[in-house]
Scaffold this active site. Structure first.
Site, PDB file in Angstrom:
ATOM      1  N   SER A 168       2.799  -2.541   6.220  1.00 42.41           N
ATOM      2  CA  SER A 168       3.916  -2.241   5.128  1.00 42.41           C
ATOM      3  C   SER A 168       4.883  -3.139   5.343  1.00 42.41           C
ATOM      4  CB  SER A 168       4.237  -0.760   5.296  1.00 42.41           C
ATOM      5  OG  SER A 168       4.895  -0.254   4.140  1.00 42.41           O
ATOM      6  N   ASP A 193      -2.300   2.121  -4.114  1.00 38.98           N
ATOM      7  CA  ASP A 193      -1.094   2.378  -3.309  1.00 38.98           C
ATOM      8  C   ASP A 193       0.111   3.022  -4.097  1.00 38.98           C
ATOM      9  OD1 ASP A 193       0.911   2.136  -1.297  1.00 38.98           O
ATOM     10  OD2 ASP A 193      -0.083   0.643  -0.521  1.00 38.98           O
ATOM     11  N   HIS A 215      -1.481   4.306   0.753  1.00 33.28           N
ATOM     12  CA  HIS A 215      -0.843   3.445   1.474  1.00 33.28           C
ATOM     13  C   HIS A 215      -0.953   3.619   2.874  1.00 33.28           C
ATOM     14  CE1 HIS A 215       2.878   0.848   1.989  1.00 33.28           C
ATOM     15  NE2 HIS A 215       3.356   1.884   2.832  1.00 33.28           N
TER      16      HIS A 215
END
Length: 316
Positions: free
Chosen positions: A134, A262, A291
């Site tokens: 991320s 996601d 995610h």
């Protein structure tokens, strides 16, 4: 270890939350080391050392740490496969507030550079791989692109997951629909850090009187993250730090994995054009995974993302 594709659990939110909430993860026996930064601050590094000659450096996500289940799961698999592991904590994320007014952000590649230089200074490792999740994925790609040919030759491969390659639209997407639940958690945590740093920030001219009115990441980044770290505002911060602009300069084998479902990522976070123009960077977009989820039935307690990272790094 056969990877196949992540399992379809119904939708991206379920695939995001299920591993986070239910996955049992082996707690790593980290050895913590604190190092100083050039500006008088510190970074806390958590090591898994087995005397190996290969090193994996893991960069975590927003308001996370080396203790996150996805970090420890990745560390455990690589530890079992002949790697030492270094999971570093960003400023303010290690359990102790950092010393300076600044903390961390999506483009704070200077801190990653300090970590890499420290890990390599004693020549203990023949090869190094970088993994980012991320925010940590964006930071890692930016770092590799900035360094380009100047990246230490011992860094031989890079793998990132669930990376918001275009920060502006990703941050705004987090302010919509069910994503507001995630945003509330992130912003609440970030606001508390501002409170903890109120004396330092007030001396630098920041107005904390409307702090509790900030509800979204763009709001927070506009008032604090951007100006505190040398950017004009949130848009300037997003534009200068979005990793999609650095992909063209990456010179090492690099894999970007962003699930198609996601919920955190906008369409601009899938850098098809940038990757098509690169000879070193590839993009995989599995249909499922959410995610930083990437659960797959039949793999025991190993996530699909962990097996995919190990396979890529072994062959890069």
């Amino acid at each position: 270890m056969s990877q196949g594709m992540p399992t379809n659990l119904g939708n991206g939110h379920i695939e995001t939350l299920l591993p986070y909430l239910l996955r049992p993860v082996k707690q790593q026996d980290y050895q913590r080391q604190r190092i100083d930064t050039p500006d008088g601050d510190f970074l806390d590094l958590d090591w898994v050392k087995r005397g190996q000659k290969k090193l994996l450096i893991i960069s975590h996500g927003l308001e996370s740490s080396s203790r996150a289940q996805y970090v420890q799961g990745m560390a455990d698999l690589f530890k079992q496969n002949g790697f030492d592991v270094l999971a570093w904590n960003y400023r303010s994320c290690s359990g102790e507030m950092n010393r300076t007014a600044r903390y961390y952000h999506s483009g704070a590649s200077d801190d990653l550079d300090v970590v890499v230089a420290h890990a390599l200074k004693n020549n203990d490792y023949d090869s190094v791989s970088l993994i980012g999740f991320s925010l940590g994925g964006n930071l890692t790609l930016k770092y590799a692109g900035e360094k380009a040919e100047g990246l230490d030759p011992r860094i031989q491969s890079i793998c990132v997951f669930s990376t918001p390659c275009y920060l502006k639209t990703a941050s705004h997407q987090l302010a919509t629909g069910f994503n507001r639940i995630y945003t509330q958690t992130f912003v609440k945590s970030l606001r508390q850090k501002v409170v903890d740093k109120h004396a330092l920030l007030s001396r630098q001219g920041f107005d904390l009187s409307r702090l509790n009115e900030l509800r979204t990441l763009p709001d927070f980044d506009d008032q604090f993250t951007g100006p505190l770290h040398g950017f004009k505002d949130s848009d300037d911060y997003y534009e200068q730090c979005s990793s999609r602009y650095f992909i063209k300069d990456i010179k090492r084998p690099t894999l970007i994995v962003n699930a198609a479902n996601d919920p955190f990522l906008s369409k601009e976070c899938y850098p098809y054009d940038e990757v098509a123009a690169s000879q070193t960077v590839s993009l995989e977009v599995p249909k499922y995974g959410g995610h930083v989820g990437f659960f797959k039935f039949g793999m025991g307690n190993v996530m699909w993302s962990e097996a995919r990272a190990l396979s890529f790094i072994r062959t890069a």
